[in-house]
Write a protein that holds these residues in place. Structure first.
Motif, PDB file in Angstrom:
ATOM      1  N   ARG A 218       0.807  -1.225   0.000  1.00  0.00           N
ATOM      2  CA  ARG A 218       0.000   0.000   0.000  1.00  0.00           C
ATOM      3  C   ARG A 218       0.836   1.268   0.000  1.00  0.00           C
ATOM      4  NH1 ARG A 218      -4.761  -1.904   4.283  1.00  0.00           N
ATOM      5  NH2 ARG A 218      -5.603  -3.552   2.938  1.00  0.00           N
ATOM      6  N   ASN A 219       2.122   1.115   0.222  1.00  0.00           N
ATOM      7  CA  ASN A 219       2.987   2.292   0.180  1.00  0.00           C
ATOM      8  C   ASN A 219       3.397   2.662  -1.232  1.00  0.00           C
ATOM      9  OD1 ASN A 219       2.916   2.588   2.916  1.00  0.00           O
ATOM     10  ND2 ASN A 219       4.909   1.654   3.307  1.00  0.00           N
ATOM     11  N   PHE A 220       3.110   1.766  -2.186  1.00  0.00           N
ATOM     12  CA  PHE A 220       3.568   2.006  -3.551  1.00  0.00           C
ATOM     13  C   PHE A 220       2.441   1.758  -4.548  1.00  0.00           C
ATOM     14  CE2 PHE A 220       7.256   0.534  -1.127  1.00  0.00           C
ATOM     15  CZ  PHE A 220       8.131   1.587  -1.330  1.00  0.00           C
ATOM     16  N   ASN A 221       2.416   2.554  -5.617  1.00  0.00           N
ATOM     17  CA  ASN A 221       1.550   2.292  -6.756  1.00  0.00           C
ATOM     18  C   ASN A 221       2.478   1.996  -7.936  1.00  0.00           C
ATOM     19  OD1 ASN A 221      -0.472   2.107  -8.640  1.00  0.00           O
ATOM     20  ND2 ASN A 221      -0.737   4.324  -8.873  1.00  0.00           N
ATOM     21  N   VAL A 222       2.767   0.731  -8.104  1.00  0.00           N
ATOM     22  CA  VAL A 222       3.715   0.311  -9.134  1.00  0.00           C
ATOM     23  C   VAL A 222       2.995   0.257 -10.477  1.00  0.00           C
ATOM     24  CG1 VAL A 222       5.312  -1.492  -9.866  1.00  0.00           C
ATOM     25  CG2 VAL A 222       4.979  -1.028  -7.422  1.00  0.00           C
ATOM     26  N   THR A 223       3.557   0.903 -11.477  1.00  0.00           N
ATOM     27  CA  THR A 223       2.976   0.935 -12.814  1.00  0.00           C
ATOM     28  C   THR A 223       3.965   0.363 -13.823  1.00  0.00           C
ATOM     29  OG1 THR A 223       1.610   2.864 -12.320  1.00  0.00           O
ATOM     30  CG2 THR A 223       2.010   2.387 -14.639  1.00  0.00           C
ATOM     31  N   ASP A 224       3.498  -0.644 -14.574  1.00  0.00           N
ATOM     32  CA  ASP A 224       4.302  -1.235 -15.639  1.00  0.00           C
ATOM     33  C   ASP A 224       3.812  -0.715 -16.986  1.00  0.00           C
ATOM     34  OD1 ASP A 224       6.093  -3.170 -14.260  1.00  0.00           O
ATOM     35  OD2 ASP A 224       4.173  -3.975 -13.574  1.00  0.00           O
ATOM     36  N   GLU A 225       4.739  -0.277 -17.815  1.00  0.00           N
ATOM     37  CA  GLU A 225       4.405   0.193 -19.157  1.00  0.00           C
ATOM     38  C   GLU A 225       4.659  -0.932 -20.148  1.00  0.00           C
ATOM     39  OE1 GLU A 225       6.052   3.570 -22.212  1.00  0.00           O
ATOM     40  OE2 GLU A 225       5.597   4.208 -20.152  1.00  0.00           O
ATOM     41  N   ILE A 226       3.598  -1.395 -20.810  1.00  0.00           N
ATOM     42  CA  ILE A 226       3.668  -2.577 -21.667  1.00  0.00           C
ATOM     43  C   ILE A 226       3.341  -2.181 -23.105  1.00  0.00           C
ATOM     44  CG2 ILE A 226       2.727  -4.888 -22.078  1.00  0.00           C
ATOM     45  CD1 ILE A 226       1.795  -4.708 -19.041  1.00  0.00           C
ATOM     46  N   GLU A 227       4.257  -2.417 -24.001  1.00  0.00           N
ATOM     47  CA  GLU A 227       3.983  -2.181 -25.419  1.00  0.00           C
ATOM     48  C   GLU A 227       3.225  -3.393 -25.954  1.00  0.00           C
ATOM     49  OE1 GLU A 227       6.586  -1.540 -29.437  1.00  0.00           O
ATOM     50  OE2 GLU A 227       7.146  -0.325 -27.686  1.00  0.00           O
ATOM     51  N   ALA A 228       1.910  -3.267 -26.029  1.00  0.00           N
ATOM     52  CA  ALA A 228       1.058  -4.420 -26.320  1.00  0.00           C
ATOM     53  C   ALA A 228       0.950  -4.733 -27.808  1.00  0.00           C
ATOM     54  CB  ALA A 228      -0.341  -4.180 -25.745  1.00  0.00           C
ATOM     55  N   LEU A 229       0.957  -3.713 -28.658  1.00  0.00           N
ATOM     56  CA  LEU A 229       0.736  -3.931 -30.088  1.00  0.00           C
ATOM     57  C   LEU A 229       1.430  -2.830 -30.875  1.00  0.00           C
ATOM     58  CD1 LEU A 229      -0.859  -5.418 -32.410  1.00  0.00           C
ATOM     59  CD2 LEU A 229      -2.676  -3.747 -32.022  1.00  0.00           C
ATOM     60  N   THR A 230       2.062  -3.209 -31.981  1.00  0.00           N
ATOM     61  CA  THR A 230       2.694  -2.252 -32.882  1.00  0.00           C
ATOM     62  C   THR A 230       2.151  -2.446 -34.291  1.00  0.00           C
ATOM     63  OG1 THR A 230       4.742  -2.215 -31.584  1.00  0.00           O
ATOM     64  CG2 THR A 230       4.875  -1.430 -33.851  1.00  0.00           C
ATOM     65  N   GLU A 231       1.701  -1.372 -34.898  1.00  0.00           N
ATOM     66  CA  GLU A 231       1.239  -1.405 -36.292  1.00  0.00           C
ATOM     67  C   GLU A 231       2.229  -0.635 -37.159  1.00  0.00           C
ATOM     68  OE1 GLU A 231      -3.620  -1.753 -35.664  1.00  0.00           O
ATOM     69  OE2 GLU A 231      -2.743   0.135 -36.348  1.00  0.00           O
ATOM     70  N   SER A 232       2.821  -1.331 -38.104  1.00  0.00           N
ATOM     71  CA  SER A 232       3.754  -0.669 -39.009  1.00  0.00           C
ATOM     72  C   SER A 232       2.976   0.133 -40.046  1.00  0.00           C
ATOM     73  CB  SER A 232       4.642  -1.699 -39.695  1.00  0.00           C
ATOM     74  OG  SER A 232       3.853  -2.665 -40.375  1.00  0.00           O
ATOM     75  N   PRO A 233       3.583   1.130 -40.659  1.00  0.00           N
ATOM     76  CA  PRO A 233       2.882   1.940 -41.664  1.00  0.00           C
ATOM     77  C   PRO A 233       2.343   1.079 -42.811  1.00  0.00           C
ATOM     78  CG  PRO A 233       4.908   3.028 -41.003  1.00  0.00           C
ATOM     79  CD  PRO A 233       4.934   1.671 -40.364  1.00  0.00           C
ATOM     80  N   GLY A 234       1.079   1.302 -43.144  1.00  0.00           N
ATOM     81  CA  GLY A 234       0.453   0.584 -44.253  1.00  0.00           C
ATOM     82  C   GLY A 234      -0.060  -0.800 -43.926  1.00  0.00           C
ATOM     83  N   SER A 235       0.071  -1.249 -42.673  1.00  0.00           N
ATOM     84  CA  SER A 235      -0.327  -2.620 -42.325  1.00  0.00           C
ATOM     85  C   SER A 235      -1.804  -2.767 -41.981  1.00  0.00           C
ATOM     86  CB  SER A 235       0.512  -3.112 -41.147  1.00  0.00           C
ATOM     87  OG  SER A 235       0.263  -2.323 -39.995  1.00  0.00           O
ATOM     88  N   LEU A 236      -2.491  -1.684 -41.677  1.00  0.00           N
ATOM     89  CA  LEU A 236      -3.890  -1.760 -41.264  1.00  0.00           C
ATOM     90  C   LEU A 236      -4.808  -1.886 -42.473  1.00  0.00           C
ATOM     91  CD1 LEU A 236      -6.083  -1.572 -39.072  1.00  0.00           C
ATOM     92  CD2 LEU A 236      -5.975   0.916 -39.300  1.00  0.00           C
ATOM     93  N   ASN A 237      -5.731  -2.849 -42.396  1.00  0.00           N
ATOM     94  CA  ASN A 237      -6.729  -3.053 -43.437  1.00  0.00           C
ATOM     95  C   ASN A 237      -8.119  -2.833 -42.828  1.00  0.00           C
ATOM     96  OD1 ASN A 237      -8.287  -3.799 -45.628  1.00  0.00           O
ATOM     97  ND2 ASN A 237      -7.917  -6.001 -45.381  1.00  0.00           N
ATOM     98  N   PRO A 238      -8.648  -1.622 -42.887  1.00  0.00           N
ATOM     99  CA  PRO A 238      -9.927  -1.320 -42.215  1.00  0.00           C
ATOM    100  C   PRO A 238     -11.107  -2.108 -42.770  1.00  0.00           C
ATOM    101  CG  PRO A 238      -8.743   0.694 -42.829  1.00  0.00           C
ATOM    102  CD  PRO A 238      -8.067  -0.428 -43.530  1.00  0.00           C
ATOM    103  N   SER A 239     -11.026  -2.592 -43.991  1.00  0.00           N
ATOM    104  CA  SER A 239     -12.167  -3.292 -44.588  1.00  0.00           C
ATOM    105  C   SER A 239     -12.501  -4.590 -43.875  1.00  0.00           C
ATOM    106  CB  SER A 239     -11.897  -3.573 -46.063  1.00  0.00           C
ATOM    107  OG  SER A 239     -10.821  -4.499 -46.209  1.00  0.00           O
ATOM    108  N   ILE A 240     -11.546  -5.142 -43.110  1.00  0.00           N
ATOM    109  CA  ILE A 240     -11.786  -6.409 -42.431  1.00  0.00           C
ATOM    110  C   ILE A 240     -12.905  -6.290 -41.404  1.00  0.00           C
ATOM    111  CG2 ILE A 240     -10.103  -6.057 -40.574  1.00  0.00           C
ATOM    112  CD1 ILE A 240      -9.407  -9.006 -40.773  1.00  0.00           C
ATOM    113  N   PHE A 241     -13.132  -5.074 -40.887  1.00  0.00           N
ATOM    114  CA  PHE A 241     -14.142  -4.882 -39.848  1.00  0.00           C
ATOM    115  C   PHE A 241     -15.570  -4.894 -40.398  1.00  0.00           C
ATOM    116  CE2 PHE A 241     -10.407  -2.254 -38.353  1.00  0.00           C
ATOM    117  CZ  PHE A 241      -9.880  -3.271 -37.580  1.00  0.00           C
ATOM    118  N   THR A 242     -15.711  -4.709 -41.685  1.00  0.00           N
ATOM    119  CA  THR A 242     -17.062  -4.633 -42.275  1.00  0.00           C
ATOM    120  C   THR A 242     -17.298  -5.664 -43.375  1.00  0.00           C
ATOM    121  OG1 THR A 242     -16.258  -2.918 -43.792  1.00  0.00           O
ATOM    122  CG2 THR A 242     -17.322  -2.181 -41.751  1.00  0.00           C
TER     123      THR A 242
END
Length: 509
Positions: A218-242
């Motif tokens: 209770r003396n500490f609020n420990v926070t971990d920073e996690i890089e969960a996902l990386t999208e490279s330029p041009g990798s996203l395909n929005p049409s998959i959602f529809t």
């Protein structure tokens, strides 16, 4: 006379030289004595203790040249440091623990010294998009932390082009394992931002900030920073959602472990590929159960594009419920959410069945208004077979010869289920409690599953008792004959032969 005088002078010179270097000679003789002593002692030391010739040369060189030039000393130090770098670094001594003290009021102040950490704050298995502004992060977290405290999560999207234009949102956590966790429990973090992120497809990364909020200490609020996902330029395909999903029917399997029967796996996959049809796919998770013989059974279907096999054996490092199957099915849900119209969750000793004149398409079309439906269980004996199969049981498939059904009443039996994955946020083993839309359990006349409990992990002949009757009581449990699955065995065998040939005909139990 002159000759004697010359000899005396040479003798004096020799004595003078020897007298001048007396200290060095003593040092040399002492070093030689020590080396001889060491050589004698080495004969009595264990064989695993060795001194190389290079070590001796180094030792002698240090004795013979006690003062080395500065450059040589630096070189030796650099080599020594380089050699040390190849071995594990020495452990740092922990700071001394605080000591007890007597307070002015006479009370003894006790101290509590902390050491190490009991569990990881978060273990990320995968992070996936759920749309242009929403993500799901699937993993494990310390169960006591979530049961007795209130850890929090914050999500950040950091663009690649303009990293200062960070978008933040509060992470909403879902605990889908119904309290079954052990050291670790399953946590699905939903990150929904107030605006679309990476809409220009320039790339970026999703960062999760996992905070203990005083849990653990209770003396500490420990926070971990996690890089969960990386999208490279041009990798996203929005049409998959529809767009229309690639598969109509998708199977997400739980963790497979143990010494599985190749023959039972062979029967199960052939049956369900035939049932689900060409627009279907099966994801199987290997937690140690896909040994070489089972892999040979799956390979033909992998080559045809029906099966994806994932090695998840590393999850065994983390003590969660039942080989972390809740995490595994949630990862499968979110990983393939937009690839399937319907997603099924059941085990490899269970067989989905529709009545005659029905197909998987007609049944699921009739349930299209629901986001989820559950499936009734038909429990089958895993050891009772027909006497007429005597001397033929080894040639018959498991679901072909195990024909006695448990009809004991008053028992609540587990159900399995299917969902329309685009409407689901988190899932379980027997049903989902985190869906958008309706659920129905009234499916008895349309779809059910036959359960041959334990047969998948039994590599011996399952027929332990042969019976010549339509019903029997065994261990106070009533059984009646049910040849529903036996009647379709021939068609499944012909289907397998047509699809992959005879390559699995010699498969063993």
């Amino acid at each position: 006379m002159a000759k004697e005088k010359q000899q005396k002078e040479e003798k004096k010179l020799y004595v003078g030289i020897v007298w001048h270097y007396t200290a060095e000679l003593k040092l040399l003789l002492t070093a030689l004595l020590i080396l001889c002593t060491l050589a004698t002692l080495l004969q009595f030391l264990p064989s695993r203790f060795t001194v190389s010739s290079s070590d001796l040369r180094f030792c002698i060189s240090r004795v013979l040249t006690p003062t080395q030039p500065a450059q040589q000393h630096n070189t030796t130090t650099i080599v020594s440091i380089s050699a040390a770098a190849t071995s594990p670094p020495p452990l740092l001594s922990p700071p001394p623990p605080p000591s007890e003290s007597v307070q002015p009021n006479g009370m003894i102040k006790r101290v509590f010294a902390t050491h190490g950490a009991a569990a990881y704050s978060y273990i990320n298995m995968g992070a996936y998009r759920g749309g242009m502004n929403t993500f799901a992060i699937v993993g494990l977290a310390s169960k006591p932390l979530h049961v007795y405290s209130n850890p929090t999560y914050q999500c950040r999207w950091i663009p690649t082009v303009n990293s200062s234009a960070v978008v933040s949102a509060v992470g909403y956590k879902i605990l889908p394992d119904w309290g079954y966790g052990r050291v670790y429990t399953v946590v699905v973090v939903n990150c929904t931002f107030s605006q679309d992120v990476n809409s220009d497809n320039s790339g970026g990364k999703l960062v999760l900030l996992a905070s203990t909020s005083g849990g653990g200490d209770r003396n500490f609020n420990v926070t971990d920073e996690i890089e969960a996902l990386t999208e490279s330029p041009g990798s996203l395909n929005p049409s998959i959602f529809t767009s229309k999903p690639k598969y109509d029917y998708f199977y997400c399997g739980s963790s497979l472990y143990g010494n599985l029967s190749p023959q039972r796996v062979r029967e199960w996959i052939a049956y369900h590929v035939r049932l689900f049809g060409p627009r279907s796919h099966f994801v199987i998770h290997d937690a140690g159960g896909i040994h070489e013989e089972v892999l040979e059974v799956l390979k033909p279907w992998m080559e045809l594009g029906y099966v994806t096999l994932q090695d998840i054996r590393d999850q065994e490092r983390f003590d969660g419920y039942y080989h972390n199957q809740f995490m595994v099915v949630n990862d499968c849900l979110h990983r393939y959410k937009f690839m399937a119209k319907w997603m099924f969750f059941f085990d490899v000793d269970e067989y989905i069945y529709m009545p005659p004149k029905s197909t998987i398409k007609t049944v699921l079309d009739s349930l299209a208004e629901y986001s989820q439906f559950t499936i009734e269980q038909m429990p089958m004996s895993n050891k009772l077979c027909l006497l007429e199969d005597y001397h033929k049981t080894n040639r018959k498939w498991g679901f072909e010869k195990l024909v006695y059904k448990d009809v004991k009443r008053g028992i609540r039996r587990d159900r399995k289920y299917a969902v329309q994955p685009r409407n689901v946020y988190g899932t379980g083993v027997h049903m989902s409690q985190n869906i958008a839309g309706k659920t129905t359990h009234k499916t008895e006349n349309r779809i059910k599953y036959f359960h041959y409990h334990g047969t998948i992990a039994d590599r011996r002949e399952p027929c332990k008792k042969l019976i010549n009757d339509t019903q029997i009581y065994l261990d106070k449990v009533p059984y009646v004959i049910d040849t529903t699955m036996r009647d379709v065995a021939g068609a499944v065998k012909r289907f397998e032969l047509r699809m992959i040939g005879s390559r699995l005909q010699q498969t063993r139990q």
